[in-house]
Scaffold this motif. Structure first.
Motif, PDB file in Angstrom:
ATOM      1  N   LYS A 210       3.126   2.254  -3.216  1.00  0.00           N
ATOM      2  CA  LYS A 210       2.025   1.574  -3.887  1.00  0.00           C
ATOM      3  C   LYS A 210       0.896   2.572  -4.104  1.00  0.00           C
ATOM      4  CE  LYS A 210       0.182  -0.288   0.451  1.00  0.00           C
ATOM      5  NZ  LYS A 210      -0.244  -1.522   1.155  1.00  0.00           N
ATOM      6  N   ASP A 211      -0.193   2.104  -4.688  1.00  0.00           N
ATOM      7  CA  ASP A 211      -1.353   2.957  -4.980  1.00  0.00           C
ATOM      8  C   ASP A 211      -0.972   4.137  -5.880  1.00  0.00           C
ATOM      9  OD1 ASP A 211      -2.906   1.293  -3.368  1.00  0.00           O
ATOM     10  OD2 ASP A 211      -2.502   2.480  -1.572  1.00  0.00           O
ATOM     11  N   LEU A 212      -0.178   3.843  -6.887  1.00  0.00           N
ATOM     12  CA  LEU A 212       0.197   4.847  -7.880  1.00  0.00           C
ATOM     13  C   LEU A 212      -0.686   4.691  -9.117  1.00  0.00           C
ATOM     14  CD1 LEU A 212       4.096   4.536  -7.666  1.00  0.00           C
ATOM     15  CD2 LEU A 212       2.623   6.183  -6.480  1.00  0.00           C
ATOM     16  N   TYR A 213      -0.908   5.810  -9.809  1.00  0.00           N
ATOM     17  CA  TYR A 213      -1.752   5.800 -11.001  1.00  0.00           C
ATOM     18  C   TYR A 213      -0.897   5.519 -12.237  1.00  0.00           C
ATOM     19  CZ  TYR A 213      -5.561   7.702  -8.194  1.00  0.00           C
ATOM     20  OH  TYR A 213      -6.544   7.883  -7.246  1.00  0.00           O
ATOM     21  N   PHE A 214      -0.929   4.268 -12.697  1.00  0.00           N
ATOM     22  CA  PHE A 214      -0.159   3.795 -13.836  1.00  0.00           C
ATOM     23  C   PHE A 214       1.291   4.289 -13.728  1.00  0.00           C
ATOM     24  CE2 PHE A 214       1.087   2.748 -18.151  1.00  0.00           C
ATOM     25  CZ  PHE A 214       0.365   1.588 -18.373  1.00  0.00           C
ATOM     26  N   ALA A 215       2.009   3.717 -12.757  1.00  0.00           N
ATOM     27  CA  ALA A 215       3.421   4.067 -12.542  1.00  0.00           C
ATOM     28  C   ALA A 215       4.209   3.747 -13.802  1.00  0.00           C
ATOM     29  CB  ALA A 215       3.963   3.277 -11.355  1.00  0.00           C
ATOM     30  N   ASN A 216       4.943   4.726 -14.291  1.00  0.00           N
ATOM     31  CA  ASN A 216       5.571   4.563 -15.608  1.00  0.00           C
ATOM     32  C   ASN A 216       7.074   4.795 -15.510  1.00  0.00           C
ATOM     33  OD1 ASN A 216       5.828   4.341 -18.468  1.00  0.00           O
ATOM     34  ND2 ASN A 216       3.777   5.147 -18.721  1.00  0.00           N
TER      35      ASN A 216
END
Length: 368
Positions: A210-216
């Motif tokens: 979690k706490d990812l920057y715009f997980a793509n």
């Protein structure tokens, strides 16, 4: 493409309104980690084709409305792609683009993004609004697999990959903003993304990170030991080792903002970048107040994603070493690059077609 004079004048009004309301609005962009502000040239590969559109062919013109992701079913010779109108469409791959056939296959009623194939002929769809879907029976049955984890609903189910044991790995780009407002997630600069798994046997959904920057985008490694996933504003892709449950950087400081990543079965990943790094994006990511002004202007009709250019696809090896870059300053919003035979097929978040480039006729060449 420069904006017409009228359009430039029209854009002034949202910005004037945003400046006037700056102190009153609660939209509060954050400082990005220093890694996101590193603009070294170490990820520039030795080979480049900087005129990607030269020689490019267009497939399904007018029949494919923003075909974001591409999955190729080799046995059937079909491309599956999800469009903004809710349709998962199938495209027959032929030598001549003029002979390509586009079929409306299944409408999810949402916005299909990531697409992958299950072990038993299913088509797995990451639908931005619906969640993770399983389409079976040649399109006759659509089943919702999961739409929340740890009590938190998905807001932007984004990409999906299938392991050899049938486990699905996928991203929720943001638990705060949906697809319609995804630009605000990027402008806010806070980590709302998650990487997750779904086990079709136990029906359990697990949050892996979690706490990812715009997980793509997400892709399985060929040896099945790890995933490679993208974080768009961080301009990096990371490895998640499944058994060890640990993370390490795969490649960072990319020359653009990564979207989907695809493995080609030949020892290379292809990372699509809807935009290269520009002066405007550099300034915006360095200074939160500029992102706040942009975000406020967006509430009054300004489209922040118009400042995208130099889209491309970066080819890297299994260690994340850059091999070749295919890009064009006139192109934008390229979201997927899939190598099929000698061709590179590219999806888009904006255009109404799939772009195809013959890699033998228009190869990347040594940089001058």
């Amino acid at each position: 493409m420069p904006l017409p004079l009228f359009s430039r004048r029209f854009l002034i009004f949202p910005f004037l309104a945003s400046i006037a309301l700056y102190r009153l609005d609660t939209f509060d962009p954050a400082l990005l980690p220093s890694d996101a502000l590193n603009y070294s040239t170490t990820t520039l590969p030795p080979l480049s084709n900087d005129r990607f559109l030269t020689g490019a062919e267009l497939i399904g013109v007018g029949l494919l409305n923003s075909p974001e992701d591409i999955a190729y079913h080799r046995a059937a010779g079909l491309i599956y792609t999800g469009c903004v109108d809710g349709w998962v469409k199938r495209v027959k791959v032929t030598e001549s683009v003029n002979d390509s056939l586009v079929e409306d296959w299944v409408n999810t009623g949402g916005r299909p993004l990531g697409i992958a194939f299950g072990l038993h002929g299913e088509v797995i769809v990451a639908d931005a609004y619906k969640g993770l879907l399983n389409i079976s029976g040649d399109g006759k049955n659509t089943e919702l697999l999961t739409d929340e984890a740890d009590g938190v609903k998905f807001k932007l189910t984004d990409a999906v990959a299938v392991a050899d044991n049938g486990v699905l790995y996928f991203t929720d780009a943001s638990y705060k903003y949906n697809m319609r407002h995804f630009a605000f997630d990027i402008l806010e600069g806070k980590p709302h993304g998650r990487l997750m798994s779904f086990d079709p046997v136990t029906r359990a959904t697990r949050v892996l990170l979690k706490d990812l920057y715009f997980a793509n985008g997400v892709s399985m490694s060929p040896d099945q030991t790890h995933l490679v996933f993208c974080e768009t504003p961080m301009r990096r892709c990371s490895k998640y080792y499944i058994n060890e449950e640990r993370v390490e950087v795969f490649i960072q400081g990319l020359p653009g903002y990564p979207d989907n990543i695809r493995y080609d079965g030949e020892g290379h990943y292809w990372i699509a970048m809807p935009s290269g790094v520009t002066v405007l994006w550099k300034l915006a990511f360095r200074y939160p107040f500029l992102r706040k002004i942009t975000g406020l202007a967006a509430k009054y009709g300004f489209e922040p994603m118009i400042f995208m250019e130099n889209a491309g696809v970066l080819e890297v090896d299994l260690d994340g070493k850059p091999m070749a870059l295919f890009h064009d300053r006139k192109h934008s919003h390229m979201t997927t690059g899939v190598k099929i035979g000698r061709y590179l097929y590219c999806g888009s978040l904006l255009h109404s077609h799939i772009v195809r480039l013959d890699l033998l006729k228009y190869p990347a060449q040594k940089r001058l």
